[in-house]
Design a protein around this motif. Sequence first.
Motif, PDB file in Angstrom:
ATOM      1  N   GLU A  57     -40.117  21.134 -18.642  1.00 21.13           N
ATOM      2  CA  GLU A  57     -39.841  20.338 -17.436  1.00 21.13           C
ATOM      3  C   GLU A  57     -41.133  19.782 -16.844  1.00 21.13           C
ATOM      4  OE1 GLU A  57     -37.054  19.235 -16.003  1.00 21.13           O
ATOM      5  OE2 GLU A  57     -35.964  20.061 -17.712  1.00 21.13           O
ATOM      6  N   ALA A  58     -42.174  20.598 -16.798  1.00 21.69           N
ATOM      7  CA  ALA A  58     -43.462  20.134 -16.250  1.00 21.69           C
ATOM      8  C   ALA A  58     -44.029  18.991 -17.093  1.00 21.69           C
ATOM      9  CB  ALA A  58     -44.455  21.295 -16.183  1.00 21.69           C
ATOM     10  N   LEU A  59     -43.885  19.076 -18.400  1.00 19.00           N
ATOM     11  CA  LEU A  59     -44.349  17.992 -19.279  1.00 19.00           C
ATOM     12  C   LEU A  59     -43.538  16.717 -19.021  1.00 19.00           C
ATOM     13  CD1 LEU A  59     -44.886  19.997 -22.577  1.00 19.00           C
ATOM     14  CD2 LEU A  59     -46.680  18.990 -21.139  1.00 19.00           C
ATOM     15  N   ARG A  60     -42.243  16.867 -18.821  1.00 18.61           N
ATOM     16  CA  ARG A  60     -41.399  15.697 -18.504  1.00 18.61           C
ATOM     17  C   ARG A  60     -41.850  15.042 -17.200  1.00 18.61           C
ATOM     18  NH1 ARG A  60     -36.930  19.272 -19.733  1.00 18.61           N
ATOM     19  NH2 ARG A  60     -36.450  19.029 -21.926  1.00 18.61           N
ATOM     20  N   ARG A  61     -42.172  15.874 -16.200  1.00 19.65           N
ATOM     21  CA  ARG A  61     -42.627  15.327 -14.912  1.00 19.65           C
ATOM     22  C   ARG A  61     -43.947  14.578 -15.069  1.00 19.65           C
ATOM     23  NH1 ARG A  61     -40.668  20.146 -13.089  1.00 19.65           N
ATOM     24  NH2 ARG A  61     -42.740  21.105 -12.993  1.00 19.65           N
ATOM     25  N   LEU A  62     -44.889  15.171 -15.823  1.00 17.43           N
ATOM     26  CA  LEU A  62     -46.171  14.484 -16.044  1.00 17.43           C
ATOM     27  C   LEU A  62     -45.952  13.114 -16.670  1.00 17.43           C
ATOM     28  CD1 LEU A  62     -48.609  17.236 -17.397  1.00 17.43           C
ATOM     29  CD2 LEU A  62     -48.785  15.992 -15.249  1.00 17.43           C
ATOM     30  N   ALA A  63     -45.091  13.051 -17.676  1.00 17.06           N
ATOM     31  CA  ALA A  63     -44.829  11.776 -18.363  1.00 17.06           C
ATOM     32  C   ALA A  63     -44.116  10.794 -17.436  1.00 17.06           C
ATOM     33  CB  ALA A  63     -44.013  12.024 -19.631  1.00 17.06           C
ATOM     34  N   ALA A  64     -43.207  11.281 -16.626  1.00 18.49           N
ATOM     35  CA  ALA A  64     -42.465  10.398 -15.719  1.00 18.49           C
ATOM     36  C   ALA A  64     -43.373   9.818 -14.633  1.00 18.49           C
ATOM     37  CB  ALA A  64     -41.310  11.161 -15.072  1.00 18.49           C
ATOM     38  N   GLU A  65     -44.402  10.561 -14.260  1.00 16.65           N
ATOM     39  CA  GLU A  65     -45.302  10.126 -13.189  1.00 16.65           C
ATOM     40  C   GLU A  65     -46.452   9.242 -13.684  1.00 16.65           C
ATOM     41  OE1 GLU A  65     -46.539  13.878 -11.589  1.00 16.65           O
ATOM     42  OE2 GLU A  65     -44.567  14.290 -10.718  1.00 16.65           O
ATOM     43  N   THR A  70     -46.821   9.246 -23.007  1.00 18.72           N
ATOM     44  CA  THR A  70     -45.560   9.278 -23.740  1.00 18.72           C
ATOM     45  C   THR A  70     -45.338  10.716 -24.177  1.00 18.72           C
ATOM     46  OG1 THR A  70     -45.853   7.019 -24.543  1.00 18.72           O
ATOM     47  CG2 THR A  70     -44.325   8.425 -25.773  1.00 18.72           C
ATOM     48  N   LEU A  71     -44.139  11.210 -23.980  1.00 19.31           N
ATOM     49  CA  LEU A  71     -43.813  12.591 -24.334  1.00 19.31           C
ATOM     50  C   LEU A  71     -42.859  12.620 -25.511  1.00 19.31           C
ATOM     51  CD1 LEU A  71     -43.835  15.652 -23.738  1.00 19.31           C
ATOM     52  CD2 LEU A  71     -41.945  15.236 -22.123  1.00 19.31           C
TER      53      LEU A  71
END
Length: 177
Positions: A57-65, A70-71
């Motif tokens: 989830e934290a990796l998804r947030r970093l990519a979304a921000e 790109t994740l």
Amino acid sequence: MSPPDAGSGERAGVLHVVVGHGLPVSFLNAVRSVRACAPSDPVLVVDNASPEVALREALRRLAAEDERITLLQREENDARANGKVGSLYAAYAEVFAFALERRFAMVHLLQGDMQTLWWDDDVVERARALFAAHPACANLYTNLLPRDKALTDELVPSATPGAWKLRSYGLSDTGLY
């Protein structure tokens, strides 16, 4: 990240890649360190099937921000593929396919338990010169060596003035390709 115009023959610059599995604090720190040292460069983060939901989830947030991140979240890390690193090399194959498809000139590959301490245009220019001087060279090691290696005969001068090489290694799975 859009590739350059395919008809132009133009190649994009460096794609920074962080590949990790688990180790949430280290993995997130590795991604943040690349971003801090190369804020305008594209970063591909490959989660090699980390078991921690909070990390994913934290990796998804970093990519979304960050539009420059790109994740790629892989769903399997098969230990049968390699008892020590699982499907790490399958993840690397996906990384290089991604980079080739988008026409990146170089890939800066690091594992999720590492950090980027500094990065600037001189790194890329020096790498281009070394690759040009050594056409058979595929990988430039970009890690600091621990004291037990740096102060031994493991590091030896190369044929290029001012450049050194590791005596016992031909190719590492980190560095600049």
